[in-house]
Write an enzyme that holds these catalytic residues in place. Structure first.
Site, PDB file in Angstrom:
ATOM      1  CG  ASP A  16     -19.471  15.964 -16.215  1.00  0.00           C
ATOM      2  OD1 ASP A  16     -19.723  14.766 -16.448  1.00  0.00           O
ATOM      3  OD2 ASP A  16     -19.768  16.886 -16.999  1.00  0.00           O
ATOM      4  CG  HIS A  33     -17.747   5.437 -13.323  1.00  0.00           C
ATOM      5  ND1 HIS A  33     -18.036   6.777 -13.452  1.00  0.00           N
ATOM      6  CD2 HIS A  33     -18.573   4.787 -14.182  1.00  0.00           C
ATOM      7  CE1 HIS A  33     -19.014   6.929 -14.343  1.00  0.00           C
ATOM      8  NE2 HIS A  33     -19.338   5.736 -14.812  1.00  0.00           N
ATOM      9  CB  SER A  62     -33.042  11.970 -10.495  1.00  0.00           C
ATOM     10  OG  SER A  62     -32.969  12.631  -9.286  1.00  0.00           O
ATOM     11  CG  LEU A 127     -15.063  16.687   5.503  1.00  0.00           C
ATOM     12  CD1 LEU A 127     -15.255  18.136   5.058  1.00  0.00           C
ATOM     13  CD2 LEU A 127     -14.165  15.950   4.508  1.00  0.00           C
ATOM     14  CD  GLU A 203     -18.355  33.943  -5.625  1.00  0.00           C
ATOM     15  OE1 GLU A 203     -17.899  33.926  -6.792  1.00  0.00           O
ATOM     16  OE2 GLU A 203     -19.042  34.880  -5.183  1.00  0.00           O
TER      17      GLU A 203
HETATM   18  C1  FPP Z   1     -19.765  11.615 -14.008  1.00  0.00           C
HETATM   19  O1  FPP Z   1     -18.998  11.173 -15.072  1.00  0.00           O
HETATM   20  C2  FPP Z   1     -19.668  10.726 -12.891  1.00  0.00           C
HETATM   21  C3  FPP Z   1     -20.667   9.945 -12.390  1.00  0.00           C
HETATM   22  C4  FPP Z   1     -22.008   9.843 -12.964  1.00  0.00           C
HETATM   23  C5  FPP Z   1     -20.435   9.076 -11.244  1.00  0.00           C
HETATM   24  C6  FPP Z   1     -19.569   9.609 -10.169  1.00  0.00           C
HETATM   25  C7  FPP Z   1     -18.897   8.486  -9.585  1.00  0.00           C
HETATM   26  C8  FPP Z   1     -17.619   8.484  -9.135  1.00  0.00           C
HETATM   27  C9  FPP Z   1     -16.763   9.658  -9.062  1.00  0.00           C
HETATM   28  C10 FPP Z   1     -17.052   7.207  -8.744  1.00  0.00           C
HETATM   29  C11 FPP Z   1     -16.999   6.840  -7.370  1.00  0.00           C
HETATM   30  C12 FPP Z   1     -17.741   7.632  -6.411  1.00  0.00           C
HETATM   31  C13 FPP Z   1     -17.776   7.296  -5.134  1.00  0.00           C
HETATM   32  C14 FPP Z   1     -18.470   8.145  -4.170  1.00  0.00           C
HETATM   33  C15 FPP Z   1     -17.107   6.077  -4.669  1.00  0.00           C
HETATM   34  P1  FPP Z   1     -19.719  10.736 -16.407  1.00  0.00           P
HETATM   35  O2  FPP Z   1     -19.832   9.244 -16.384  1.00  0.00           O
HETATM   36  O3  FPP Z   1     -20.989  11.480 -16.558  1.00  0.00           O
HETATM   37  O4  FPP Z   1     -18.670  11.190 -17.468  1.00  0.00           O
HETATM   38  P2  FPP Z   1     -18.939  11.655 -18.970  1.00  0.00           P
HETATM   39  O5  FPP Z   1     -19.794  12.897 -18.883  1.00  0.00           O
HETATM   40  O6  FPP Z   1     -17.577  11.930 -19.477  1.00  0.00           O
HETATM   41  O7  FPP Z   1     -19.616  10.502 -19.646  1.00  0.00           O
END
Ligand code: FPP
Length: 236
Positions: A16, A33, A62, A127, A203
């Site tokens: 997050d 991202h 989702s 892994l 945990e």
């Molecule tokens: C949460 O941050 C993240 C996501 C919804 C997407 C996760 C994606 C990645 C880590 C990028 C690449 C992943 C792979 C597997 C290549 P947010 O956008 O909810 O952040 P915020 O809460 O600060 O808005």
């Protein structure tokens, strides 16, 4: 002090804070991202170094389908490119790649890349990297309940035989042990519909860092904190 005598067999991570990381730098959310993808690479590297067996990453929920189409499209492209670029590395590093979630919702070219990665790493025994995509735990539990109801209606199972074990076998995570350690970044104290059934005894470690800042040393620190905890599974 490095405490690695109790390495979690399965680590699950709610990644997050990509958007806030980007906002704090005056950058578009997508840059967060992109930087987050580098943290994904480091998390895989750390888990391999520590001999963790399973790493599950919450990559797209989702609920994320409600985001602007532009962000969703860019995330799917990032995922596709990540898989294309990382597949040779996964093969070379003996990583077994798997997915959980309602994958039929994903764009076809993304699904093709995912299927290819799953198929070509199937026989690896290092892994296991699991990406949760278009994933929601309530949806997963509902899908399992429906599958069991269909079998019961067809006379294939007796409703009296439905227990924890049989139910678990109908979840997307059927052959995956429950996470020992759940990590969430960006300081939020929420589970956000992630692996609700499977984390019953996990945990939980919350890091204040945004996901793009959560690197090798931070995951090792979370594992050290896990090792320090006394795990009782509801007993004394
Ligand atoms: C949460 O941050 C993240 C996501 C919804 C997407 C996760 C994606 C990645 C880590 C990028 C690449 C992943 C792979 C597997 C290549 P947010 O956008 O909810 O952040 P915020 O809460 O600060 O808005």
């Amino acid at each position: 002090m490095q405490l690695t005598n109790d390495i979690p067999r399965h680590i699950a991570i709610i990644m997050d804070g990509n958007g806030r990381w980007a906002n704090a730098r005056g950058l578009p959310r997508m840059e967060g991202h992109r930087a987050g993808a580098e943290s994904v690479r480091e998390a895989v590297e750390t888990c391999r170094q520590l001999d963790v067996d399973y790493l599950t990453l919450f990559a797209f929920s989702s609920e994320n389908w409600k985001r602007p189409k532009k962000e969703i499209d860019a995330l799917m492209k990032l995922l596709e490119r990540f898989l294309r670029e990382k597949l040779p590395e996964m093969l070379q590093q003996n990583v077994r790649f798997q997915t959980i979630g309602r994958l039929n919702m994903l764009p076809a070219n993304c699904r093709r890349q995912l299927d290819k990665a799953v198929a070509s790493t199937r026989d690896n025994d290092g892994l296991t990297l699991i990406l949760a995509l278009s994933y929601g735990s309530r949806e997963e539990i509902t899908d399992a309940a429906r599958a069991l109801a269909i079998k019961a209606a067809a006379g294939e199972i007796d409703p009296a035989d439905i227990d924890n074990d049989l139910f678990s076998k109908h979840l997307y995570t059927a052959n995956i042990p429950d996470p020992d350690l759940l990590v969430r970044t960006s300081g939020e104290l929420r589970i956000s519909n992630f692996l609700l059934w499977q984390i019953s005894y996990s945990e939980i470690v919350i890091s204040p860092k945004y996901w793009p800042d959560f690197r090798n040393a931070d995951l090792r620190a979370a594992v050290d904190e896990y090792a320090r905890r006394h795990r009782r599974f509801g007993t004394v």
